[in-house]
Design an enzyme around this catalytic site. Structure first.
Site, short mmCIF file in Angstrom:
data_model
loop_
_atom_site.label_atom_id
_atom_site.label_comp_id
_atom_site.label_asym_id
_atom_site.label_seq_id
_atom_site.Cartn_x
_atom_site.Cartn_y
_atom_site.Cartn_z
N GLY A 487 0.79 -1.21 0.00
CA GLY A 487 0.00 0.00 0.00
C GLY A 487 0.82 1.26 0.00
O GLY A 487 0.28 2.36 -0.13
N GLN A 488 2.15 1.14 0.14
CA GLN A 488 3.02 2.31 0.21
C GLN A 488 3.41 2.85 -1.15
O GLN A 488 4.06 3.89 -1.25
CB GLN A 488 4.27 2.00 1.05
CG GLN A 488 5.38 1.25 0.32
CD GLN A 488 5.19 -0.25 0.30
OE1 GLN A 488 4.08 -0.74 0.20
NE2 GLN A 488 6.30 -0.99 0.40
N GLY A 489 3.04 2.15 -2.22
CA GLY A 489 3.35 2.62 -3.57
C GLY A 489 4.73 2.29 -4.05
O GLY A 489 5.25 2.96 -4.96
N SER A 490 5.36 1.25 -3.50
CA SER A 490 6.74 0.93 -3.89
C SER A 490 6.84 0.47 -5.34
O SER A 490 7.82 0.79 -6.02
CB SER A 490 7.32 -0.13 -2.94
OG SER A 490 6.55 -1.32 -2.97
N SER A 528 11.11 2.37 6.46
CA SER A 528 11.12 3.42 5.44
C SER A 528 12.37 3.34 4.56
O SER A 528 12.92 4.34 4.12
CB SER A 528 11.04 4.80 6.09
OG SER A 528 9.87 4.93 6.84
N ARG A 529 12.83 2.10 4.27
CA ARG A 529 14.11 1.92 3.60
C ARG A 529 14.00 1.59 2.11
O ARG A 529 14.99 1.63 1.39
CB ARG A 529 14.90 0.78 4.28
CG ARG A 529 14.22 -0.59 4.17
CD ARG A 529 15.05 -1.71 4.79
NE ARG A 529 16.28 -1.94 4.09
CZ ARG A 529 16.39 -2.61 2.95
NH1 ARG A 529 15.31 -3.11 2.36
NH2 ARG A 529 17.56 -2.78 2.40
N THR A 531 12.61 2.81 -0.82
CA THR A 531 12.96 3.73 -1.90
C THR A 531 14.46 3.98 -1.91
O THR A 531 15.10 3.97 -2.98
CB THR A 531 12.20 5.06 -1.75
OG1 THR A 531 10.80 4.81 -1.86
CG2 THR A 531 12.62 6.05 -2.82
N GLU A 728 7.36 6.47 7.60
CA GLU A 728 7.15 6.39 9.04
C GLU A 728 7.29 7.69 9.83
O GLU A 728 6.60 7.86 10.83
CB GLU A 728 8.14 5.37 9.63
CG GLU A 728 7.85 3.95 9.22
CD GLU A 728 8.80 2.97 9.89
OE1 GLU A 728 8.52 2.56 11.02
OE2 GLU A 728 9.81 2.63 9.26
#
Length: 775
Positions: A487-490, A528-529, A531, A728
Site C-alpha cells: 500500500g506504500q506505492g513501492s 522506510s528503507r 525507496t 514512518e
C-alpha cells in the site's frame, strides 16, 4: 523529442485501478485444489502449566486430517521446535506452558474451515494456573514470575544488534547510550525537570489479517505463501527451523493489505509447514480479527525523563529510563529497544546524555515492530517535556527548539555526523504555515491552542537490497524486486526509477515482486528503507543495462560507449542529434541475431555501520519531521477537536509528490489515533477489546479538515535521485504535538496516552480544585 521526466511527477499508482475495482488479488483469494484449512486453539489464561491435552474427540471428527499438539513436537528431529528472529523463545505450539491469553496450544487441519473450528472446540486442555505479570517494571522486580528460564539464541543474529543476556530474569534486552557526563550536566543546570510518561499497547489494524499457506512437494521442497513484509528473512528462518538449504524453500508474498510492522518475521509459517509435513497436503490458515489482536501489538512503555537546562533554555543534560513491554516472546523487541534508546535524546544538541532502555517479558500479547519503531514511545516523552520546559522558563516552545536543534553537520547522540538533514528548514516552514504565535479567540466553554513537536528518524543499517531488470526483445522492461508492496506505492516508485534511467515509458515497465525464487535478496520491507535501498538498486540495475547497450551501439554508431546517449527507447551518438539512432529492439536484434535475446542488469546496494567518509553511522539516512497541531478543547466536557494539522519532512528528493503526501497523511492519521483513541485494554491479562467494535480507531470525524504536508528536499548522495524514506516519520510527532496544543489551550498536561476526554476533564477539574485551594 525527449521523453518527459517521470521523476518528481505524481504518477498514479500502478495498482490503483485494480484496487478500487476489487481485481487486485490477496493471499486469501488464492485457492489451491485439495487444500486443508487450519484453525488454532488458544490459551484462555495468561500464564499456566499444561497438565494434559486430550485431543481424541477432535481426531475422530469426520473431515479432520491432523491435530497438532506439543506431543508432535517433542524430540522430533525433522524440525526445530522453537523460533524467533532474535531469541528462539516461541514454540510452534505451546510446550508445557502458555504465557499469554491467545498463546497457541493446538492446531487442527481439516477439509473445511468450519470442521477445523469445531474440532478445536473438542480438544480438552487441563491447566495449572501460574502467577502472571503484566507490567514491564514489575516484571523486572525481584520475585516476579519468570517467563523464560533459559535463552535460546539463533545460530545467526541480526547484523545491527547484539543481545547477550543470561536466563533466569524477565530482562529481554538492555540498551545503554551515554555521552558526556550527565551528573556534571545536572550540576551545572539552573533548572531540573523530571516527568513520567506512559504509552499503551496498541494494534496495527492492517485491513488484511495474517494468512499463510504451505505446500511440501514430493522432492522435499517447501513453498510458503504468506502475508509477510520480508520474504527473504522468512525463508532464512524457515530453513533453520526445517533443516533445509535455502534452495529448497520458496517464499511468496502477494500484494499486502497493509502491514505497519505487524507482518514482519515468522508467525504462522512454521505452523502450516508442520501441518503440511504431517498430512502431505497443502495447508492454509487465515486469522480472524480477534486472533490478529492476539498475535502482535505495539510495545507499551513507561518513560522516566529528567532534563537539566540553563535559565535561557539551553539543554545541558538528559537522563532517560525506558521500560518497554515486549509481552510473552521477544520477537523483534530487542531492536525496538535499541531504536527507542538511540532516539530518546531527540533532535537536539545535548552535551550530556544517559539513556537506558529495558525490554521486559510479561504475560501480555507479544509486541514487535510498529510504524515508528520504538521512536514513538521516547518521542512522546521528550517532546512533551520540551513544552513543560518552555512554559516553566517562560520561553516560546518554538524558540526553545530553535535554540537547541541539531542541523546539518551536527553530531547525533550516537556519535555520527548528520548529513542531508533539513531539520531547521522543516521547522521554519511548518511554523510559518501554522502562523505560529497567532491565536484565534473563542468564547464560552471552548479554548484553542497550538502545539509543536520535532523528531529525528533513522533507518536501520547494515542492510542489503538487490534488484534485477530484464530488457525484453521489444524494448520493454521487467523489474524484479524483493520489496513487498503493501500500500506504500513501492511498485510505482520502482517503475518511475527504472523508466527514468532506461528511457523506457513507464507503461512498458512491469514490476514483479516478493518471490524468493525470482527476486534477488532484499533485507526487509520496513524502516522506510525501500525507496532508498531498493530504488537505488533498481537505478544501478538500469545503469548496468545501459552500459551493455552502449557497448552494442558504439561500433554501429561509430563512437565510443561513453558517447552513446539514450532517450525514448533509442540509442544515439551524443554529438549527433539528427544522425543515426537505433531502437532498443533493433540493437538487441543486431547483437543476438534472433528475436528473443534479452539483457539482464543487476544492482546491489549495501549500507554498513561506517559510511563512505569513514564515519560511524547507526542509520543509513535520517529524516527530520516536524508537526504543528491546532486543537479546540471543550472545558466542560474535555472533548478535543483537532482543527488543523501541518507537518513537514525532509524526504531528500520527491520522486512522486502525490505518493509522498499520501504516505505522510496516512502516517499522521495513525498518529492521531495513537494520540487520542487507541489502546488495548487488559483485565487480569485478558484483552477485553480485541475487535473493531470495542477498539477505538480514528474516524473521518476525528480528522482535521486538512492535513497539510510540506515536502522538504535535502538530497542524499546515496539515494536514487537523492531520495530518502517517507513512510514512518510523520506518525511520531503527532501525540506530543496534540498534547502540547491541549496544554496551550487549557493549561493541563496529559502524560498518559491516549488523550481521552475523560483524562482532559479530570485534569481540568484537578487544576480548578488546586487553584481554589491555593486561593
Amino acid at each position: 523529442m525527449k521523453t518527459k521526466s517521470v521523476i518528481g511527477q505524481s504518477i498514479p499508482r500502478l495498482e490503483s485501478k485494480d484496487k478500487v475495482t476489487g481485481k487486485l488479488s490477496y493471499l486469501d483469494d488464492l485457492k489451491i485444489g485439495g487444500m486443508l484449512h487450519a484453525k488454532v486453539l488458544r490459551s484462555p489464561l495468561p500464564h499456566a502449566r499444561i497438565v494434559n491435552i486430550d485431543d481424541s474427540r477432535a481426531r475422530k471428527l469426520a473431515g479432520v486430517a491432523v491435530v497438532l499438539t506439543q506431543d508432535n513436537l517433542r524430540n522430533n528431529a525433522s524440525w526445530e521446535t522453537y523460533y524467533g528472529p532474535v531469541m528462539q523463545d516461541q514454540a510452534i505450539v505451546a510446550i508445557d506452558r502458555v504465557r499469554y491469553v491467545g498463546d497457541m496450544v493446538a492446531a487442527v487441519a481439516a477439509e473445511r474451515p468450519e470442521i477445523a473450528e469445531e474440532a478445536t472446540e473438542l480438544i480438552e486442555v487441563e491447566y495449572e494456573e501460574l502467577p502472571a505479570v503484566h507490567d514491564p517494571e514489575e516484571a523486572l522486580a525481584d520475585g516476579a514470575p519468570i517467563l523464560h528460564e533459559t535463552r535460546r539464541m539463533p545460530p545467526e543474529g541480526l547484523p545491527d544488534l547484539s543481545v547477550d543476556l543470561e536466563g533466569g530474569t524477565n530482562l529481554c534486552n538492555h540498551v545503554h547510550v551515554e555521552k558526556g557526563d550527565v551528573e556534571r550536566g545536572f550540576a551545572e543546570s539552573d533548572q531540573i525537570f523530571e516527568e513520567v510518561f506512559t504509552t499503551p499497547s496498541t494494534q496495527h489494524i492492517p485491513m488484511e489479517t495474517p494468512s499463510a499457506i504451505a505446500h511440501r512437494a514430493g522432492n522435499g521442497r517447501l513453498t510458503v505463501w504468506s502475508t509477510v513484509q520480508n520474504p527473504f528473512m522468512i525463508r532464512r528462518q524457515m530453513a533453520a527451523i526445517f533443516h533445509l538449504p535455502l534452495s529448497k524453500i520458496r517464499v511468496v508474498s502477494l500484494n499486502l493489505g497493509g502491514g505497519y510492522g505487524a507482518k514482519l518475521n515468522v508467525k504462522l509459517e512454521p505452523l502450516v509447514a508442520v501441518l503440511a509435513y504431517l498430512t502431505q497436503r497443502t495447508v492454509g490458515i487465515t486469522l480472524s480479527r480477534e486472533e490478529t489482536f492476539q498475535t502482535m501489538t505495539k510495545h507499551g512503555a513507561k518513560i522516566y525523563i529528567k532534563t537539566g537546562t540553563k535559565q535561557d533554555g539551553t539543554i545541558l543534560a538528559r537522563r532517560c529510563r525506558i521500560y518497554l513491554n515486549t509481552g510473552a516472546y521477544a520477537e523483534i523487541g530487542p531492536r525496538v529497544a535499541q531504536k527507542s534508546a538511540q532516539g530518546a535524546a531527540g533532535p537536539y544538541e545535548i552535551p550530556n546524555v544517559q539513556i537506558d532502555a529495558y525490554l521486559a517479558y510479561s504475560n501480555c500479547i507479544p509486541a514487535g515492530a510498529f510504524r515508528g519503531f520504538g521512536l514513538s514511545q521516547s518521542a512522546w516523552a521528550y517532546e512533551s517535556q520540551m513544552d513543560t520546559i518552555a512554559r516553566s522558563l517562560g520561553i516560546d516552545p518554538l524558540e526553545l527548539r530553535q535554540r537547541n536543534l541539531l542541523d546539518e553537520g551536527g553530531e547525533f547522540v550516537t556519535g555520527e555526523t548528520l548529513h542531508s538533514f533539513g531539520m531547521k528548514e522543516s521547522l521554519d516552514k511548518v511554523a510559518a504555515a501554522a502562523q505560529w504565535g497567532s491565536k484565534t479567540a473563542v468564547s464560552g466553554s471552548l479554548a484553542r491552542g497550538k502545539g509543536l513537536a520535532c523528531i529525528i528518524y533513522g533507518t536501520l543499517t547494515p542492510s542489503i537490497s538487490s534488484a534485477t531488470i530484464r530488457l525484453n526483445e521489444d524494448g520493454s522492461a521487467t523489474v524484479y524486486v524483493g520489496t513487498v508492496d503493501m500500500g506504500q506505492g513501492s511498485d510505482t516508485a520502482m517503475a518511475q526509477i527504472a523508466s527514468q534511467e532506461l528511457a523506457v515509458p513507464i507503461e512498458q515497465i512491469s514490476i514483479l515482486h516478493s518471490d524468493t525464487d525470482s527476486s534477488l535478496f532484499d533485507f526487509i520491507t520496513a524502516s522506510s528503507r525501500s525507496t532508498f535501498h531498493m530504488g537505488r538498486a533498481v537505478q544501478l540495475a538500469a545503469q548496468d543495462i545501459k552500459k551493455q547497450l552502449a557497448c552494442f551501439a558504439a561500433p554501429l554508431l561509430e563512437v565510443t560507449p561513453e558517447e552513446v546517449v539514450f532517450e525514448d527507447q533509442v540509442a544515439r551518438a551524443q554529438r549527433d542529434e539528427g544522425g543515426r539512432s537505433l531502437r532498443y529492439s533493433e540493437l538487441l536484434m543486431e547483437h543476438f541475431e534472433i528475436k528473443g535475446g534479452n539483457l539482464v542488469g543487476r544492482g546491489v546496494v549495501k549500507t554498513s555501520k561506517v559510511n563512505e567518509k569513514g564515519e560511524l553511522q547507526s542509520a543509513a539516512f535520517r529524516v527530520p519531521a516536524v508537526a504543528v497541531a491546532e486543537v479546540e478543547v471543550n472545558k466542560e466536557t474535555g472533548r478535543v477537536r483537532l482543527l488543523r494539522y501541518i507537518t513537514a519532512a525532509d524526504v531528500g528528493k520527491v520522486l512522486n509528490p502525490q505518493s509522498c503526501q499520501q504516505q505522510i497523511r496516512g502516517s499522521v492519521i495513525m498518529g492521531i489515533g495513537q494520540a487520542l483513541l487507541e489502546e488495548i485494554v487488559y483485565q487480569n491479562g485478558l484483552p477485553i477489546n480485541p475487535n473493531l467494535l470495542d477498539y477505538n480507531l480514528p474516524r473521518f470525524l476525528d480528522m482535521p479538515e486538512d492535513i497539510e504536508t510540506i515536502l522538504v528536499e535535502h538530497p542524499s548522495p546515496n539515494g536514487p535521485h537523492g531520495a530518502k524514506g517517507v513512510g514512518e516519520p510523520a506518525i511520531i510527532p503527532a501525540p506530543s504535538a496534540i498534547a502540547n496544543a491541549i496544554e496551550d489551550a487549557v493549561g493541563v498536561r496529559i502524560r498518559d496516552l491516549p488523550i481521552t476526554a475523560e483524562k482532559v476533564l479530570a485534569a481540568l477539574l484537578k487544576m480548578k480544585t488546586e487553584r481554589s485551594a491555593a486561593s
